[in-house]
Design a protein around this motif. Structure first.
Motif, PDB file in Angstrom:
ATOM      1  N   GLU A 375       0.837  -1.160   0.019  1.00 17.64           N
ATOM      2  CA  GLU A 375      -0.096   0.023  -0.052  1.00 17.64           C
ATOM      3  C   GLU A 375       0.831   1.263  -0.249  1.00 17.64           C
ATOM      4  OE1 GLU A 375      -3.102   2.354  -0.184  1.00 17.64           O
ATOM      5  OE2 GLU A 375      -3.212   0.404  -0.581  1.00 17.64           O
ATOM      6  N   THR A 376       2.018   1.321   0.664  1.00 12.47           N
ATOM      7  CA  THR A 376       2.648   2.411   0.857  1.00 12.47           C
ATOM      8  C   THR A 376       3.555   2.558  -0.578  1.00 12.47           C
ATOM      9  OG1 THR A 376       4.760   1.069   1.554  1.00 12.47           O
ATOM     10  CG2 THR A 376       3.408   2.231   3.317  1.00 12.47           C
ATOM     11  N   VAL A 377       3.969   1.349  -1.217  1.00 16.62           N
ATOM     12  CA  VAL A 377       4.348   1.558  -2.539  1.00 16.62           C
ATOM     13  C   VAL A 377       3.466   2.024  -3.556  1.00 16.62           C
ATOM     14  CG1 VAL A 377       5.196   0.236  -4.728  1.00 16.62           C
ATOM     15  CG2 VAL A 377       5.858  -0.608  -2.373  1.00 16.62           C
ATOM     16  N   ARG A 378       2.033   1.808  -3.388  1.00 13.21           N
ATOM     17  CA  ARG A 378       0.984   2.415  -4.299  1.00 13.21           C
ATOM     18  C   ARG A 378       0.931   3.857  -4.148  1.00 13.21           C
ATOM     19  NH1 ARG A 378      -1.385  -2.914  -3.814  1.00 13.21           N
ATOM     20  NH2 ARG A 378      -2.385  -2.166  -1.698  1.00 13.21           N
ATOM     21  N   MET A 379       0.950   4.423  -2.787  1.00 17.91           N
ATOM     22  CA  MET A 379       0.860   5.655  -2.471  1.00 17.91           C
ATOM     23  C   MET A 379       2.060   6.529  -3.109  1.00 17.91           C
ATOM     24  SD  MET A 379      -0.286   4.911   1.479  1.00 17.91           S
ATOM     25  CE  MET A 379       0.426   6.593   2.222  1.00 17.91           C
ATOM     26  N   LYS A 380       3.474   5.933  -3.011  1.00 21.09           N
ATOM     27  CA  LYS A 380       4.317   6.685  -3.722  1.00 21.09           C
ATOM     28  C   LYS A 380       4.330   6.662  -5.173  1.00 21.09           C
ATOM     29  CE  LYS A 380       7.637   5.866   0.107  1.00 21.09           C
ATOM     30  NZ  LYS A 380       8.982   5.085   0.448  1.00 21.09           N
ATOM     31  N   GLU A 381       4.001   5.617  -5.713  1.00 17.23           N
ATOM     32  CA  GLU A 381       3.803   5.631  -7.163  1.00 17.23           C
ATOM     33  C   GLU A 381       2.709   6.422  -7.768  1.00 17.23           C
ATOM     34  OE1 GLU A 381       3.161   1.570  -7.980  1.00 17.23           O
ATOM     35  OE2 GLU A 381       5.393   0.791  -7.979  1.00 17.23           O
ATOM     36  N   ALA A 382       1.691   6.667  -7.001  1.00 13.40           N
ATOM     37  CA  ALA A 382       0.504   7.644  -7.386  1.00 13.40           C
ATOM     38  C   ALA A 382       1.056   9.160  -6.977  1.00 13.40           C
ATOM     39  CB  ALA A 382      -0.804   7.231  -6.528  1.00 13.40           C
ATOM     40  N   GLY A 383       2.165   9.084  -6.432  1.00 12.35           N
ATOM     41  CA  GLY A 383       2.541  10.698  -6.426  1.00 12.35           C
ATOM     42  C   GLY A 383       1.858  11.526  -5.284  1.00 12.35           C
ATOM     43  N   MET A 384       1.650  10.731  -4.071  1.00 15.53           N
ATOM     44  CA  MET A 384       0.993  11.160  -3.034  1.00 15.53           C
ATOM     45  C   MET A 384       2.003  11.968  -2.167  1.00 15.53           C
ATOM     46  SD  MET A 384      -1.231   9.383   0.148  1.00 15.53           S
ATOM     47  CE  MET A 384      -2.320   8.574  -1.005  1.00 15.53           C
ATOM     48  N   PRO A 385       1.643  13.202  -1.868  1.00 15.57           N
ATOM     49  CA  PRO A 385       2.587  14.146  -1.027  1.00 15.57           C
ATOM     50  C   PRO A 385       2.807  13.440   0.317  1.00 15.57           C
ATOM     51  CG  PRO A 385       0.642  15.329  -1.835  1.00 15.57           C
ATOM     52  CD  PRO A 385       0.382  13.803  -2.055  1.00 15.57           C
ATOM     53  N   LEU A 386       4.063  13.913   0.821  1.00 16.56           N
ATOM     54  CA  LEU A 386       4.387  13.318   2.165  1.00 16.56           C
ATOM     55  C   LEU A 386       3.666  13.370   3.179  1.00 16.56           C
ATOM     56  CD1 LEU A 386       6.801  12.140   3.611  1.00 16.56           C
ATOM     57  CD2 LEU A 386       7.727  14.120   4.030  1.00 16.56           C
ATOM     58  N   ALA A 387       2.951  14.841   3.354  1.00 15.05           N
ATOM     59  CA  ALA A 387       1.800  15.118   4.282  1.00 15.05           C
ATOM     60  C   ALA A 387       0.893  14.279   4.135  1.00 15.05           C
ATOM     61  CB  ALA A 387       1.448  16.610   4.081  1.00 15.05           C
ATOM     62  N   GLN A 388       0.206  13.829   2.987  1.00 14.03           N
ATOM     63  CA  GLN A 388      -0.959  12.852   3.032  1.00 14.03           C
ATOM     64  C   GLN A 388      -0.491  11.489   3.484  1.00 14.03           C
ATOM     65  OE1 GLN A 388      -2.844  13.036  -0.791  1.00 14.03           O
ATOM     66  NE2 GLN A 388      -3.347  15.246  -0.815  1.00 14.03           N
ATOM     67  N   ARG A 389       0.727  11.253   3.220  1.00 15.95           N
ATOM     68  CA  ARG A 389       1.227   9.835   3.621  1.00 15.95           C
ATOM     69  C   ARG A 389       1.462   9.636   4.956  1.00 15.95           C
ATOM     70  NH1 ARG A 389       5.294  10.216  -0.690  1.00 15.95           N
ATOM     71  NH2 ARG A 389       6.959  10.151   0.598  1.00 15.95           N
ATOM     72  N   PHE A 390       1.757  10.910   5.621  1.00 15.52           N
ATOM     73  CA  PHE A 390       2.099  11.033   7.008  1.00 15.52           C
ATOM     74  C   PHE A 390       0.668  10.661   7.825  1.00 15.52           C
ATOM     75  CE2 PHE A 390       6.560  12.211   7.495  1.00 15.52           C
ATOM     76  CZ  PHE A 390       6.826  11.394   8.683  1.00 15.52           C
ATOM     77  N   GLN A 391      -0.311  11.255   7.095  1.00 18.90           N
ATOM     78  CA  GLN A 391      -1.614  10.939   7.704  1.00 18.90           C
ATOM     79  C   GLN A 391      -2.087   9.548   7.698  1.00 18.90           C
ATOM     80  OE1 GLN A 391      -4.587  13.291   5.331  1.00 18.90           O
ATOM     81  NE2 GLN A 391      -3.709  15.044   5.738  1.00 18.90           N
ATOM     82  N   ALA A 392      -1.569   8.709   7.068  1.00 19.27           N
ATOM     83  CA  ALA A 392      -1.666   7.221   7.111  1.00 19.27           C
ATOM     84  C   ALA A 392      -0.807   6.631   7.983  1.00 19.27           C
ATOM     85  CB  ALA A 392      -1.543   6.574   5.808  1.00 19.27           C
ATOM     86  N   PHE A 393       0.088   7.368   8.708  1.00 23.39           N
ATOM     87  CA  PHE A 393       1.374   6.686   9.537  1.00 23.39           C
ATOM     88  C   PHE A 393       0.585   6.035  10.658  1.00 23.39           C
ATOM     89  CE2 PHE A 393       4.382   6.937  12.914  1.00 23.39           C
ATOM     90  CZ  PHE A 393       5.294   6.443  12.527  1.00 23.39           C
ATOM     91  N   PRO A 394      -0.287   6.700  11.433  1.00 23.20           N
ATOM     92  CA  PRO A 394      -0.912   6.015  12.771  1.00 23.20           C
ATOM     93  C   PRO A 394      -1.672   4.707  12.612  1.00 23.20           C
ATOM     94  CG  PRO A 394      -1.443   8.371  12.724  1.00 23.20           C
ATOM     95  CD  PRO A 394      -0.880   7.880  11.267  1.00 23.20           C
ATOM     96  N   TRP A 395      -2.286   4.757  11.247  1.00 25.73           N
ATOM     97  CA  TRP A 395      -2.945   3.558  10.870  1.00 25.73           C
ATOM     98  C   TRP A 395      -1.999   2.349  10.461  1.00 25.73           C
ATOM     99  CZ3 TRP A 395      -7.422   4.140  12.745  1.00 25.73           C
ATOM    100  CH2 TRP A 395      -8.118   5.470  12.739  1.00 25.73           C
ATOM    101  N   MET A 396      -0.959   2.650   9.835  1.00 25.49           N
ATOM    102  CA  MET A 396      -0.066   1.710   9.219  1.00 25.49           C
ATOM    103  C   MET A 396       0.547   1.262  10.665  1.00 25.49           C
ATOM    104  SD  MET A 396       3.330   2.407   7.160  1.00 25.49           S
ATOM    105  CE  MET A 396       2.381   3.239   5.705  1.00 25.49           C
ATOM    106  N   LEU A 397       0.993   2.042  11.392  1.00 24.69           N
ATOM    107  CA  LEU A 397       1.504   1.739  12.970  1.00 24.69           C
ATOM    108  C   LEU A 397       0.652   0.628  13.689  1.00 24.69           C
ATOM    109  CD1 LEU A 397       4.188   1.966  14.518  1.00 24.69           C
ATOM    110  CD2 LEU A 397       2.891   4.010  15.964  1.00 24.69           C
ATOM    111  N   SER A 398      -0.250   0.835  13.707  1.00 20.24           N
ATOM    112  CA  SER A 398      -1.091   0.009  14.529  1.00 20.24           C
ATOM    113  C   SER A 398      -1.522  -1.333  13.716  1.00 20.24           C
ATOM    114  CB  SER A 398      -2.938   0.818  14.576  1.00 20.24           C
ATOM    115  OG  SER A 398      -3.264   0.865  13.118  1.00 20.24           O
ATOM    116  N   ASP A 399      -1.536  -1.278  12.174  1.00 24.69           N
ATOM    117  CA  ASP A 399      -1.697  -2.353  11.753  1.00 24.69           C
ATOM    118  C   ASP A 399      -0.373  -3.278  11.953  1.00 24.69           C
ATOM    119  OD1 ASP A 399      -3.985  -1.925  10.526  1.00 24.69           O
ATOM    120  OD2 ASP A 399      -3.192  -0.957   8.870  1.00 24.69           O
ATOM    121  N   LEU A 400       0.818  -2.624  11.781  1.00 20.80           N
ATOM    122  CA  LEU A 400       2.137  -3.602  12.166  1.00 20.80           C
ATOM    123  C   LEU A 400       2.583  -3.964  13.343  1.00 20.80           C
ATOM    124  CD1 LEU A 400       4.222  -1.488   9.435  1.00 20.80           C
ATOM    125  CD2 LEU A 400       3.118  -3.576   9.109  1.00 20.80           C
TER     126      LEU A 400
END
Length: 553
Positions: A375-400
């Motif tokens: 999912e993070t690979v797709r986010m980067k390939e889609a050109g998602m800005p860093l600020a938006q990717r960081f919004q997914a950080f808490p959910w990614m952390l809880s999943d891992l």
């Protein structure tokens, strides 16, 4: 007549307290004064016959009041794998699911990886060849030998890191090859620097034997000699002790004793080689002092060897070197405690457990970690800005959090309980203390000691004590150097995996030092439960935080 209360006490040789008493008794036997408190550059490490904590051959493990929790854990893992397999079957029609991780492992360069690993292990023989050249007199360890060894080690680790990058290996290949390469690097360093140290002692002993031979042919004069040094100027207090390697190390630890000892032996050598007359008292004192040094150096060259085959330089054979390469230790000794036979059923059990744990790790990663990574690979390939990717950080952390905690425990058990015990069994290696009760740690320095005993022993001998003796630093600076080197090696592995140099792991590991200081304050001292909670909080969150940071940034 009153009956006597007769009690029988059974003393077990694998008891930690009994083993410590025996160790101290042996030390007192070599050091009757009991004044030796410090450690020298190559401090003694005690290898004994014992089993790892969770090994079924360990009576303490089988009789532990917590043994049922151990059984419950593996039963839970079994049913957990059944659940994952059922979910994969329902979703993909295959109990292994899409199996992307295994496909990535075997798709390319698997044979190249195995061949490269074999070549890498074979190349450790360069360190043995250098030691043979040093013994033959072509190279002097104290002048150019250690420099050549360090140059070779730099080339070796450079090749280990460069090959995965050059071949663009998947992370599974890279982790295995780099970690194994670091182990081979530590093994070579320990082998070379311990034998280099012994080569210096060996040449020193030969030189003293030559002086003693010259002294035997001197006819003492009757009248007091005017040749320097007079017996009264020599320090002879150490002659009352039994000559031993421990005695030499004790004198090295004291700068004043070391300088005086060196000055005395140099002046004695100059007096003998000058061919000037010596009186009876000088000959007697010179002979006693030279013989004491020879006997002490003989004990140093013997080390822990129980037979002449392993005494330096008889240990400098290619068989001895490559036998050490496969032993489950990264600290070189002339001899280790060995078991009497190989239990092939036990070895097969450990090997089966090894593949079983790898299967559990792959299934867990495929089901819970791989989707987050993609999912993070797709986010980067889609050109998602860093600020938006960081919004997914808490959910990614809880999943891992939970899958990484499981992977962390599985990786530890895989290496330190199954692989190392398998190697120990097939190589007759009897000391199986590959870890201590790290799960009870109340501070990070305790965890550093107990989590990985082989590497801790290496860092203790070749980094911590070597820093104190070679660099003349204090204990606090030596601790800082040790932690920093360990953190750099861990960060190196992260760089090889993610192809990014961020320093997250380096920072977190160095942050353990102030946490160690904090654990010794009045607020945390003697609060074992609170200290253990803080420790487990770091273990629980650390791996997932690190992975999330590397994936997001």
């Amino acid at each position: 007549m009153a009956e006597q209360d007769i009690r029988t006490f059974v003393v077990r040789t694998d008891d930690d307290e009994i083993r410590e008493v025996l160790r101290r008794g042996l030390q007192r036997a070599k050091d009757p004064s009991g004044k030796s408190k410090g450690r020298a550059k190559f401090s003694d490490l005690v290898f004994t016959r014992q089993f790892s904590a969770f090994d079924r051959q360990n009576a303490d493990a089988a009789n532990s009041p917590f043994h049922g929790f151990f059984t419950l854990f593996w039963m839970a893992m079994f049913f957990f794998m059944i659940k994952i397999g059922a979910e994969n079957w329902r979703k993909w029609g295959n109990p292994l699911g899409t199996n992307d991780i295994v496909k990535g492992m075997v798709r390319r360069d698997l044979v190249v990886l195995l061949l490269a690993d074999g070549v890498m292990c074979a190349l450790t023989g360069v360190s043995w060849l250098l030691q043979r050249l040093i013994y033959a007199g072509y190279v002097d360890w104290d002048r150019s030998g250690y420099i050549l060894q360090n140059v070779w080690q730099t080339m070796f680790i450079g090749g280990v890191i460069g090959l995965p990058l050059l071949r663009d290996w998947p992370w599974t290949h890279t982790v295995f090859f780099v970690l194994h390469g670091v182990v081979m690097l530590m093994k070579q360093h320990s082998y070379a620097f311990y034998n280099g140290h012994l080569s210096t002692a060996y040449k020193r002993r030969l030189h003293l034997l030559e002086q003693l031979h010259q002294l035997d042919h001197i006819s003492p004069v009757q009248s007091p000699s005017q040749t320097e040094p007079p017996p009264s100027a020599l320090s002879t207090t150490h002659l009352s002790k039994v000559p031993s390697a421990l005695g030499i190390r004790e004198r090295r630890l004291s700068v004043a004793d070391l300088e005086k000892s060196t000055e005395d032996m140099d002046s004695i050598a100059a007096a003998i080689e000058s061919s000037r007359p010596l009186d009876h008292e000088q000959v007697h004192i010179f002979e006693r002092m030279i013989k004491w040094e020879i006997d002490a150096l003989t004990d140093e060259l013997k080390g822990k060897a129980t037979g002449p085959d392993h005494v330096y330089p008889n240990n400098l054979t290619w068989q001895n070197h490559y036998e050490y390469i496969v032993l489950p230790t990264v600290v070189y000794e002339l001899e280790y405690p060995r078991s009497d036979s190989i239990n092939w059923y036990y070895a097969a059990e450990k090997m089966a457990a090894c593949f079983g744990i790898i299967f559990v790790m792959i299934m867990t990663s495929q089901a819970f970690i791989y989707p987050v990574v993609m999912e993070t690979v797709r986010m980067k390939e889609a050109g998602m800005p860093l600020a938006q990717r960081f919004q997914a950080f808490p959910w990614m952390l809880s999943d891992l959090l939970f899958p990484f905690m499981l992977e962390y425990l599985m990786a530890w058990y895989l290496i330190w309980e199954t692989i190392l015990n398998f190697l120990a069994e097939v190589t007759y290696f009897a000391d199986r203390t590959f870890y201590d009760a790290w799960w009870n740690s109340v501070s990070w320095d305790q965890f550093a000691r107990d989590w990985n005993r082989p590497v801790h022993n290496f860092l203790l001998r070749h980094v911590y004590h070597s820093s104190i003796s070679a660099l003349k630093v204090n204990k606090h600076t030596a601790t800082l150097i040790t932690f920093f080197l360990s953190a750099c090696m861990h960060e190196l592995v992260m760089w090889c995996i993610f192809k990014k140099l961020r320093g997250y792991l380096l920072f977190l590991q160095m942050f353990q030092l102030p946490l160690v200081r904090l654990s010794r304050t009045k607020w945390l001292r003697n609060r074992a439960t609170l200290g253990n909670v803080i420790f487990w909080l770091g273990i629980f969150t650390g791996p997932s935080v690190l992975c999330s940071l590397y994936l997001i940034l």
